[in-house]
Scaffold this motif. Structure first.
Motif, PDB file in Angstrom:
ATOM      1  N   ARG A  16      42.127  34.910  41.660  1.00 35.79           N
ATOM      2  CA  ARG A  16      41.401  34.836  43.224  1.00 35.79           C
ATOM      3  C   ARG A  16      41.773  36.122  43.944  1.00 35.79           C
ATOM      4  NH1 ARG A  16      44.571  31.699  46.616  1.00 35.79           N
ATOM      5  NH2 ARG A  16      43.450  30.213  46.060  1.00 35.79           N
ATOM      6  N   PHE A  17      42.566  36.909  43.826  1.00 36.35           N
ATOM      7  CA  PHE A  17      42.245  38.615  44.413  1.00 36.35           C
ATOM      8  C   PHE A  17      43.289  38.968  43.005  1.00 36.35           C
ATOM      9  CE2 PHE A  17      44.568  35.415  47.427  1.00 36.35           C
ATOM     10  CZ  PHE A  17      43.349  35.589  48.446  1.00 36.35           C
ATOM     11  N   ARG A  18      41.956  38.857  42.179  1.00 35.93           N
ATOM     12  CA  ARG A  18      42.115  40.160  40.744  1.00 35.93           C
ATOM     13  C   ARG A  18      41.947  41.561  41.309  1.00 35.93           C
ATOM     14  NH1 ARG A  18      39.754  38.293  34.761  1.00 35.93           N
ATOM     15  NH2 ARG A  18      41.293  36.658  35.526  1.00 35.93           N
ATOM     16  N   PRO A  19      42.024  43.068  41.306  1.00 39.52           N
ATOM     17  CA  PRO A  19      41.892  43.340  41.441  1.00 39.52           C
ATOM     18  C   PRO A  19      40.526  44.526  40.983  1.00 39.52           C
ATOM     19  CG  PRO A  19      43.654  44.038  40.313  1.00 39.52           C
ATOM     20  CD  PRO A  19      43.432  42.404  40.548  1.00 39.52           C
ATOM     21  N   ARG A  20      39.909  43.486  40.313  1.00 38.12           N
ATOM     22  CA  ARG A  20      38.340  44.447  39.670  1.00 38.12           C
ATOM     23  C   ARG A  20      37.920  46.135  40.281  1.00 38.12           C
ATOM     24  NH1 ARG A  20      36.276  39.790  36.883  1.00 38.12           N
ATOM     25  NH2 ARG A  20      36.830  37.679  37.799  1.00 38.12           N
ATOM     26  N   ASN A  21      36.986  46.527  39.275  1.00 38.92           N
ATOM     27  CA  ASN A  21      36.934  47.679  39.231  1.00 38.92           C
ATOM     28  C   ASN A  21      37.760  48.951  39.920  1.00 38.92           C
ATOM     29  OD1 ASN A  21      34.107  47.001  39.057  1.00 38.92           O
ATOM     30  ND2 ASN A  21      34.046  46.082  41.183  1.00 38.92           N
ATOM     31  N   TRP A  22      39.212  48.348  39.484  1.00 38.29           N
ATOM     32  CA  TRP A  22      40.088  49.033  39.651  1.00 38.29           C
ATOM     33  C   TRP A  22      40.639  49.652  38.195  1.00 38.29           C
ATOM     34  CZ3 TRP A  22      41.924  52.466  43.726  1.00 38.29           C
ATOM     35  CH2 TRP A  22      41.242  51.570  45.398  1.00 38.29           C
ATOM     36  N   ILE A  23      41.345  50.501  38.136  1.00 36.36           N
ATOM     37  CA  ILE A  23      42.038  51.055  36.939  1.00 36.36           C
ATOM     38  C   ILE A  23      43.247  52.198  36.883  1.00 36.36           C
ATOM     39  CG2 ILE A  23      40.440  50.795  34.962  1.00 36.36           C
ATOM     40  CD1 ILE A  23      39.687  53.832  34.759  1.00 36.36           C
ATOM     41  N   ASP A  33      59.455  57.904  40.615  1.00 39.85           N
ATOM     42  CA  ASP A  33      58.961  56.915  41.247  1.00 39.85           C
ATOM     43  C   ASP A  33      58.422  55.561  40.698  1.00 39.85           C
ATOM     44  OD1 ASP A  33      57.838  58.078  41.817  1.00 39.85           O
ATOM     45  OD2 ASP A  33      58.343  58.851  43.887  1.00 39.85           O
ATOM     46  N   ASN A  34      58.010  55.787  40.142  1.00 37.61           N
ATOM     47  CA  ASN A  34      56.738  54.377  39.212  1.00 37.61           C
ATOM     48  C   ASN A  34      55.517  54.693  40.109  1.00 37.61           C
ATOM     49  OD1 ASN A  34      57.698  53.067  36.472  1.00 37.61           O
ATOM     50  ND2 ASN A  34      59.557  53.221  38.216  1.00 37.61           N
ATOM     51  N   ILE A  35      55.576  55.950  40.941  1.00 38.31           N
ATOM     52  CA  ILE A  35      53.937  55.886  41.529  1.00 38.31           C
ATOM     53  C   ILE A  35      52.815  56.363  40.252  1.00 38.31           C
ATOM     54  CG2 ILE A  35      52.936  56.795  43.395  1.00 38.31           C
ATOM     55  CD1 ILE A  35      55.342  57.684  44.784  1.00 38.31           C
ATOM     56  N   HIS A  36      51.502  55.654  40.495  1.00 38.56           N
ATOM     57  CA  HIS A  36      50.850  56.027  39.647  1.00 38.56           C
ATOM     58  C   HIS A  36      49.293  55.258  40.403  1.00 38.56           C
ATOM     59  CE1 HIS A  36      53.001  54.728  35.914  1.00 38.56           C
ATOM     60  NE2 HIS A  36      53.455  53.865  36.451  1.00 38.56           N
ATOM     61  N   LEU A  37      48.212  56.534  39.677  1.00 34.39           N
ATOM     62  CA  LEU A  37      47.265  57.275  40.511  1.00 34.39           C
ATOM     63  C   LEU A  37      46.207  56.154  39.622  1.00 34.39           C
ATOM     64  CD1 LEU A  37      45.643  58.597  41.467  1.00 34.39           C
ATOM     65  CD2 LEU A  37      44.635  59.846  39.443  1.00 34.39           C
ATOM     66  N   PHE A  38      45.445  55.124  40.567  1.00 35.21           N
ATOM     67  CA  PHE A  38      43.939  54.146  40.835  1.00 35.21           C
ATOM     68  C   PHE A  38      43.721  54.625  41.071  1.00 35.21           C
ATOM     69  CE2 PHE A  38      48.297  52.014  40.408  1.00 35.21           C
ATOM     70  CZ  PHE A  38      47.881  50.905  39.688  1.00 35.21           C
ATOM     71  N   ILE A  39      41.985  54.573  40.634  1.00 34.31           N
ATOM     72  CA  ILE A  39      40.396  54.351  40.930  1.00 34.31           C
ATOM     73  C   ILE A  39      39.980  53.709  41.275  1.00 34.31           C
ATOM     74  CG2 ILE A  39      40.013  55.421  38.651  1.00 34.31           C
ATOM     75  CD1 ILE A  39      38.681  57.182  40.077  1.00 34.31           C
ATOM     76  N   ASN A  40      39.602  53.314  42.004  1.00 32.50           N
ATOM     77  CA  ASN A  40      37.689  52.496  42.008  1.00 32.50           C
ATOM     78  C   ASN A  40      36.681  52.786  41.402  1.00 32.50           C
ATOM     79  OD1 ASN A  40      35.728  50.424  42.541  1.00 32.50           O
ATOM     80  ND2 ASN A  40      37.290  49.310  44.030  1.00 32.50           N
ATOM     81  N   VAL A  41      35.721  52.673  40.098  1.00 28.21           N
ATOM     82  CA  VAL A  41      35.171  52.937  39.597  1.00 28.21           C
ATOM     83  C   VAL A  41      33.940  52.780  40.341  1.00 28.21           C
ATOM     84  CG1 VAL A  41      36.252  53.416  37.297  1.00 28.21           C
ATOM     85  CG2 VAL A  41      35.212  51.236  37.661  1.00 28.21           C
ATOM     86  N   SER A 249      32.189  51.206  33.590  1.00 27.99           N
ATOM     87  CA  SER A 249      30.654  51.040  33.727  1.00 27.99           C
ATOM     88  C   SER A 249      31.377  51.122  35.488  1.00 27.99           C
ATOM     89  CB  SER A 249      29.844  50.195  33.925  1.00 27.99           C
ATOM     90  OG  SER A 249      29.407  49.641  34.813  1.00 27.99           O
ATOM     91  N   VAL A 250      30.476  52.552  35.485  1.00 27.31           N
ATOM     92  CA  VAL A 250      30.692  53.221  36.796  1.00 27.31           C
ATOM     93  C   VAL A 250      29.640  53.786  37.393  1.00 27.31           C
ATOM     94  CG1 VAL A 250      33.112  54.257  35.817  1.00 27.31           C
ATOM     95  CG2 VAL A 250      31.180  55.788  36.208  1.00 27.31           C
ATOM     96  N   ASP A 251      29.904  53.608  38.807  1.00 27.00           N
ATOM     97  CA  ASP A 251      28.636  54.189  39.784  1.00 27.00           C
ATOM     98  C   ASP A 251      28.665  55.889  39.886  1.00 27.00           C
ATOM     99  OD1 ASP A 251      26.850  55.115  41.286  1.00 27.00           O
ATOM    100  OD2 ASP A 251      28.088  53.426  42.946  1.00 27.00           O
ATOM    101  N   ALA A 252      27.536  55.952  38.698  1.00 25.13           N
ATOM    102  CA  ALA A 252      28.025  57.975  38.959  1.00 25.13           C
ATOM    103  C   ALA A 252      27.316  58.617  40.290  1.00 25.13           C
ATOM    104  CB  ALA A 252      27.268  58.000  38.129  1.00 25.13           C
ATOM    105  N   LYS A 254      29.292  58.319  43.314  1.00 24.47           N
ATOM    106  CA  LYS A 254      30.565  58.140  43.761  1.00 24.47           C
ATOM    107  C   LYS A 254      32.020  58.877  42.764  1.00 24.47           C
ATOM    108  CE  LYS A 254      28.943  55.297  46.939  1.00 24.47           C
ATOM    109  NZ  LYS A 254      29.110  53.956  46.899  1.00 24.47           N
ATOM    110  N   LEU A 255      31.781  59.498  41.973  1.00 22.43           N
ATOM    111  CA  LEU A 255      32.682  59.745  41.187  1.00 22.43           C
ATOM    112  C   LEU A 255      32.407  61.089  41.022  1.00 22.43           C
ATOM    113  CD1 LEU A 255      33.444  56.926  38.867  1.00 22.43           C
ATOM    114  CD2 LEU A 255      34.334  58.424  40.668  1.00 22.43           C
ATOM    115  N   PRO A 256      33.381  61.973  40.695  1.00 26.51           N
ATOM    116  CA  PRO A 256      32.279  63.664  40.386  1.00 26.51           C
ATOM    117  C   PRO A 256      31.732  64.059  39.025  1.00 26.51           C
ATOM    118  CG  PRO A 256      34.162  63.702  40.924  1.00 26.51           C
ATOM    119  CD  PRO A 256      33.986  62.531  41.885  1.00 26.51           C
TER     120      PRO A 256
END
Length: 326
Positions: A16-23, A33-41, A249-252, A254-256
């Protein structure tokens, strides 16, 4: 307080709460501290997120924002983590100790959750299925027949509308269906490749399943699953596609530095980053894949072509006796 590792609850909540579009862009083990970088494409939003489960698990693969993990302790049982909610679904079956794994996570109406893993082997590519309560992985048998529908070498895999689709390197697509605890295969595209050489990629873009064919040029097709047909696309609008073992597939807009209606890929030697413009058919080398620091295009391509090495992570643990992240 809800136990995030309870089986049953997790099946529903992960679906139900799958974080689609996040990588997760930085997949290397973190010693701090196991902090990682996530981006919504789709939105371009970037966040730093703590993933404490990686202290005692290795990253095996990812699918639709979910992380496929393996326990650092033998026999390395698998599991699926939602990195934003902390919900974790444990599997009984162990993850094979192989270097590279491509995975897709799918659920069905009867609240089952399946992981289909694509294992890279120097001698034989294989696809297996893991069910939360199954004691071992189940091999998936693909249809083999004379003629153009011969399914010889699975090359790309994606989750779409609750099912997993696998494309052969020569174009045919198979839909994986879970029925009565048996894996069956339904060919969901007609004759396509016709003997031509190249490679097929599957990617979900704007809610549609696309097949991208790379030979000398790049061709994009919309897959009509119901009609089992392929429709050529001349434009993908402001979207951009990144091809690799994991396709994006990304929204160009919104991304530099990302251009819409283009397909990005790495050449065969793995050194050059190329942009194919679907509008005019031009192909341009825009950078070296080995240059540092990475820009947005290189970072997204790196996610697609550089898969986590679970076997190397486990060997590091065996050698040092220290879990990752400690």
């Amino acid at each position: 307080m809800v136990d995030p590792c309870r089986r049953g609850l997790d099946v529903l909540d992960i679906l139900r709460f799958r974080p689609r579009n996040w990588i997760m862009l930085d997949e290397e083990p973190d010693d701090d501290d196991n902090i990682h970088l996530f981006i919504n494409v789709v939105t371009g939003r970037v966040i730093h997120q703590s993933v404490p489960m990686l202290r005692n698990h290795v990253l095996v693969a990812s699918s639709d924002g979910l992380l496929v993990l393996a326990d650092t302790k033998y026999p390395h049982a698998g599991g699926i983590l939602n990195p934003f909610t902390g919900w974790f679904l444990r599997f009984t079956a162990a993850i094979p100790r192989v270097h590279r794994v491509r995975a897709a996570v799918a659920g069905s109406d009867d609240n089952t959750l399946l992981v289909f893993s694509f294992f890279h082997d120097p001698y034989d590519d294989a696809v297996s299925c893991a069910h939360p309560t199954a004691s071992e992985l189940l091999p998936v048998a693909f249809p083999h027949a004379a003629g153009p529908l011969l399914f010889s070498q699975p090359a790309s895999m994606v989750t779409y509308q609750g099912h997993v689709y696998v494309a052969d390197r020569e174009g045919p697509i198979v839909k994986l269906v879970f029925r009565d605890a048996l894996i069956t295969n339904t060919v969901s595209s007609p004759e396509f490749a016709g003997g031509r050489r190249g490679r097929a990629f599957l990617v979900v873009s704007g809610g549609e399943l696309l097949l991208v064919w790379r030979q000398r040029a790049v061709e994009v097709f919309r897959v009509d699953v119901g009609r089992r047909s392929l429709e050529p696309l001349r434009s993908i609008g402001r979207r951009a596609l990144f091809l690799g073992d994991r396709c994006l597939s990304v929204d160009a807009s919104k991304l530099p530095s990302v251009d819409g209606n283009c397909v990005y890929l790495v050449n065969g030697s793995g050194k050059g980053v190329w942009r194919y413009d679907l509008g005019d058919g031009s192909e341009t080398m825009i950078s070296s894949f080995r240059d540092r620091p990475f820009g947005m295009v290189q970072a997204l391509l790196s996610y697609g072509v550089v898969l986590p090495d679970a076997k190397a992570q486990l060997h590091s643990i065996y050698r040092t006796g220290t879990p990752l992240g400690e």
